[in-house]
Design a protein around this motif. Structure first.
Motif, mmCIF file in Angstrom:
data_model
loop_
_atom_site.group_PDB
_atom_site.id
_atom_site.type_symbol
_atom_site.label_atom_id
_atom_site.label_comp_id
_atom_site.label_asym_id
_atom_site.label_seq_id
_atom_site.Cartn_x
_atom_site.Cartn_y
_atom_site.Cartn_z
ATOM 1 N N UNK A 101 37.377 -30.375 45.086
ATOM 2 C CA UNK A 101 38.072 -30.152 43.832
ATOM 3 C C UNK A 101 37.758 -28.854 43.115
ATOM 4 N N UNK A 102 36.980 -27.976 43.761
ATOM 5 C CA UNK A 102 36.728 -26.668 43.164
ATOM 6 C C UNK A 102 37.917 -25.755 43.457
ATOM 7 N N UNK A 103 37.974 -24.635 42.778
ATOM 8 C CA UNK A 103 39.129 -23.745 42.890
ATOM 9 C C UNK A 103 38.676 -22.377 43.383
ATOM 10 N N UNK A 146 34.203 -32.000 33.945
ATOM 11 C CA UNK A 146 34.630 -33.390 33.710
ATOM 12 C C UNK A 146 36.032 -33.464 33.117
ATOM 13 N N UNK A 147 36.553 -32.321 32.666
ATOM 14 C CA UNK A 147 37.884 -32.272 32.056
ATOM 15 C C UNK A 147 38.869 -31.693 33.076
ATOM 16 N N UNK A 148 39.869 -32.463 33.508
ATOM 17 C CA UNK A 148 40.858 -31.921 34.445
ATOM 18 C C UNK A 148 41.530 -30.667 33.879
ATOM 19 N N UNK A 149 41.599 -29.611 34.707
ATOM 20 C CA UNK A 149 42.213 -28.361 34.279
ATOM 21 C C UNK A 149 41.239 -27.383 33.660
ATOM 22 N N UNK A 150 39.955 -27.759 33.576
ATOM 23 C CA UNK A 150 38.915 -26.857 33.076
ATOM 24 C C UNK A 150 37.930 -26.576 34.199
ATOM 25 N N UNK A 151 37.556 -25.305 34.329
ATOM 26 C CA UNK A 151 36.646 -24.866 35.371
ATOM 27 C C UNK A 151 35.648 -23.883 34.779
ATOM 28 N N UNK A 195 42.948 -26.479 24.885
ATOM 29 C CA UNK A 195 42.754 -27.590 25.824
ATOM 30 C C UNK A 195 43.713 -27.442 27.002
ATOM 31 N N UNK A 196 43.333 -27.995 28.150
ATOM 32 C CA UNK A 196 44.221 -27.896 29.314
ATOM 33 C C UNK A 196 45.447 -28.793 29.161
ATOM 34 N N UNK A 197 46.456 -28.462 29.938
ATOM 35 C CA UNK A 197 47.670 -29.268 29.995
ATOM 36 C C UNK A 197 47.267 -30.707 30.324
#
Length: 180
Positions: free
Chosen positions: A68-70, A94-99, A22-24
């Protein structure tokens, strides 16, 4: 018959462990923007065995777009003086830190696992192409040197996500590519 079953078991175990990553919790993707050095690389991909010895540190430029894309821009100087370059845009989930993004025909799910914005970033990626799944862990630093503790943290994380010890590499320093 036992070898294929053992191999299948190891693969399933690897996938189960990786799916739990899982992301931080408090990730601030905006603070990821800027230049990073790729210093650690670990994977269960078969191609890595033949290329590991020739891999060297490279650079990554990360830019967060207005939506908000990277944007990911990778470069690494080859031994012949040419530059290897790869650019991608990772779409936020939908999950911050997941792309998610597609590169070289493979769908990739990227997770920012552990980040100290001015020092290091540990990023976990699951790649899938057809029925094949591959784990890739990367250790980035804001500088070309990281502490022994961080290197060990990356090694332990990679082992926990199913990477064999011989498939964990700390990349030797390398000159940088000139801007294109």
């Amino acid at each position: 018959m036992t070898f294929p079953l053992t191999l299948l078991g190891a693969l399933l175990c690897s996938l189960m462990v990786s799916s739990e990553v899982v992301p931080q919790a408090d990730i601030d993707v905006q603070r990821m923007t800027g230049k990073w050095y790729l210093l650690g690389f670990a994977t269960n991909a078969e191609w890595f065995v033949n290329r590991r010895a020739s891999m060297k540190a490279g650079t990554a430029m990360l830019t967060v777009t207005a939506d908000g894309e990277l944007e990911l821009s990778y470069t690494s100087l080859n031994s012949d003086g040419s530059c290897w370059r790869l650019n991608n845009v990772a779409k936020k989930t939908d999950v911050p830190g997941k792309f998610t993004y597609t590169s070289l025909g493979e769908m990739k799910d990227m997770c920012m696992v552990d980040v100290k914005y001015d020092e290091y970033a540990l990023i976990h990626t699951m790649k899938s192409k057809g029925s094949n799944a591959t784990v890739v862990n990367k250790l980035y630093g804001r500088a070309v040197d990281l502490s022994a503790d961080l290197l060990e943290k990356f090694r332990q994380f990679s082992l926990e996500t199913g990477i064999l010890p011989e498939n964990i590499a700390f990349l030797p320093k390398n000159a940088e590519c000139q801007a294109a």
